[in-house]
Design an enzyme around this catalytic site. Sequence first.
Site, PDB file in Angstrom:
ATOM      1  N   GLU A  16      65.165  55.739  22.402  1.00 15.03           N
ATOM      2  CA  GLU A  16      64.090  55.396  21.472  1.00 15.03           C
ATOM      3  C   GLU A  16      64.058  56.466  20.391  1.00 15.03           C
ATOM      4  OE1 GLU A  16      60.176  54.349  23.186  1.00 15.03           O
ATOM      5  OE2 GLU A  16      61.119  54.740  25.123  1.00 15.03           O
ATOM      6  N   LYS A  51      62.216  59.344  18.291  1.00 11.07           N
ATOM      7  CA  LYS A  51      61.129  60.305  18.485  1.00 11.07           C
ATOM      8  C   LYS A  51      60.332  60.351  17.189  1.00 11.07           C
ATOM      9  CE  LYS A  51      60.091  64.824  20.421  1.00 11.07           C
ATOM     10  NZ  LYS A  51      58.852  64.967  19.666  1.00 11.07           N
ATOM     11  N   ARG A  91      51.433  62.673  20.342  1.00 12.39           N
ATOM     12  CA  ARG A  91      51.398  61.878  21.567  1.00 12.39           C
ATOM     13  C   ARG A  91      49.946  61.612  21.945  1.00 12.39           C
ATOM     14  NH1 ARG A  91      54.798  62.404  26.295  1.00 12.39           N
ATOM     15  NH2 ARG A  91      54.392  60.609  27.650  1.00 12.39           N
ATOM     16  N   ARG A  96      47.721  64.716  23.935  1.00  9.93           N
ATOM     17  CA  ARG A  96      48.645  64.981  25.039  1.00  9.93           C
ATOM     18  C   ARG A  96      48.086  66.000  26.030  1.00  9.93           C
ATOM     19  NH1 ARG A  96      54.116  66.837  23.302  1.00  9.93           N
ATOM     20  NH2 ARG A  96      54.281  67.655  25.414  1.00  9.93           N
ATOM     21  N   GLU A 142      52.485  56.953  20.311  1.00  9.02           N
ATOM     22  CA  GLU A 142      52.507  57.961  19.256  1.00  9.02           C
ATOM     23  C   GLU A 142      51.510  57.579  18.181  1.00  9.02           C
ATOM     24  OE1 GLU A 142      54.750  61.552  18.029  1.00  9.02           O
ATOM     25  OE2 GLU A 142      54.589  60.400  19.886  1.00  9.02           O
ATOM     26  N   LYS A 171      64.480  64.828  25.232  1.00  6.91           N
ATOM     27  CA  LYS A 171      64.226  64.718  23.798  1.00  6.91           C
ATOM     28  C   LYS A 171      65.338  65.465  23.067  1.00  6.91           C
ATOM     29  CE  LYS A 171      60.886  68.547  24.042  1.00  6.91           C
ATOM     30  NZ  LYS A 171      59.495  68.965  23.785  1.00  6.91           N
TER      31      LYS A 171
END
Length: 525
Positions: A224, A226, A231, A246, A271, A393
Amino acid sequence: MLRFARLLDRLLYAPQRNSKLKLMADYFRTAPDPDRGIALAALAGALDVKSAKPSTIRALVTERVDPELFGWSYDFVGDLAETVALIWPEKPANRAAPSLGEIPSELAGLSAAAASEVIESWLDTLDPTGRWAMLKLVTGGMRVGVSARLAKTALAEAFGREVDEIEEIWHGLAPPYGELFDWLEGRTDRPDMSARAVFRPLMLANPLEKEDLARLDLSAYAAEWKWDGIRVQIAARCNEVRLYSRTGDDISAAFPDIVDFVSFEGVLDGELLVLREGEVAPFNDLQQRLNRKRVTAKMLREHPAHIRLYDILFERDEDLRGLSFTERRTRLETFWEREKPVRTDLSEIVPFEDIAALEALREACREAQLEGLMLKRRDSVYQPGRPKGPWFKWKRDALTLDTVVMYAQRGHGKRSSFYSDFTFGAWRDGEEGPELVPVGKAYSGFTDEELKRLDKWVRDNTIQRYGPVREVTPGLVVEVAFDSVHRSSRHKSGVAMRFPRFHRIRWDKPAEEADRLESLEQLIH
């Protein structure tokens, strides 16, 4: 109060994580209620004493101490609570020293003037360490090397529980956490949060180094984008809706254009972005909405919030975290098609064939204003924390720029005696020739040895003082790494870096050879 003061003092100088855990665990096991609950809240950053501000403390001390003497002392010590604790001239008091548990409750609801009188009387009853701890408590500036997660981990170890069990109920509880301690000590069942829109601990990704990429079985992973936002988690249950960051902070009040239109029940992961006509706006646009208690109609109109969804944790009261990523993604797509939550869409799954294709996608991220790529194992369940292996990530490479140090300020906690916060600038043409304008501020990226050398350099090259800030001779070049740069009306230079940090100290480079503002402006997309 004195016992809590000793705990803070020992935590400040405890070098090892395990030492800090043991100190806190011993305290949580043996301290009385409600003191240990208030201590837990303070260490976890969950205590808000609204009637005590740093300005109140400064006003109190300058009534008893010559303001010039206090100013010089504060400048040398670098920490308000420590300075006041050491310099405070005691007067006889007609009250006993406060217990830790009574401090927040006694200050609650007081006016600033009334709170000032109470704090003054407490300062007269405590020794210097007690004064320091009390001031840290009421001003909310612990800074003793303890994170919220570490405090909860110590609590879990103290009572033989898993920290994730505590995280699951944490955001439905309030200080002094009587329900929590009753459960931990076996007097009651775990508090039931099934009917509450509480925060659920997030699953986090590990950074992926390029050399590690070849070791992965890429066929087992989905990719996916970023996204360059923050978040968030939307929790909706029994007509209660919350939007969490987050770290579990409730940011609902800043985003009524999200929470006021939620009509489903469940917990979604995604996000938070600003979206205009289908295009993601720069991160700087989102910053205009963050950390606000109220938002205007103009702000809602000019900076419309949007959530790009990429996971589902609960659907109604069904916990989906034990399903694989592939199964959860299917459930999320079905859920979104059925519910069509406003101001949301789905983060796309990015197809790729091999490592070369994945590298090409990452290389294109900067031009597309994306942070990088996420790799998620298709069979991974949703685990709180940062398990090694399931999620990675792979961020785009950082940008770098040679800048010149302009100002310095002391840090906090262990750094309170060192100049460790630095403002740096780039050159531009001014009316009287080349001039430096600030482009960012950083306080990380250097070693302890480099910090000592930086501190000495600041002391040797100070040319002007502005309270705790030192202006220095424009002679030190620092190569700064940062993720992106945006236009900003709040800065004299007109630009703002995102996540600047020291990359390299160029002791050998002349300041006049540092980069110009135009070089930074060319990096704006």
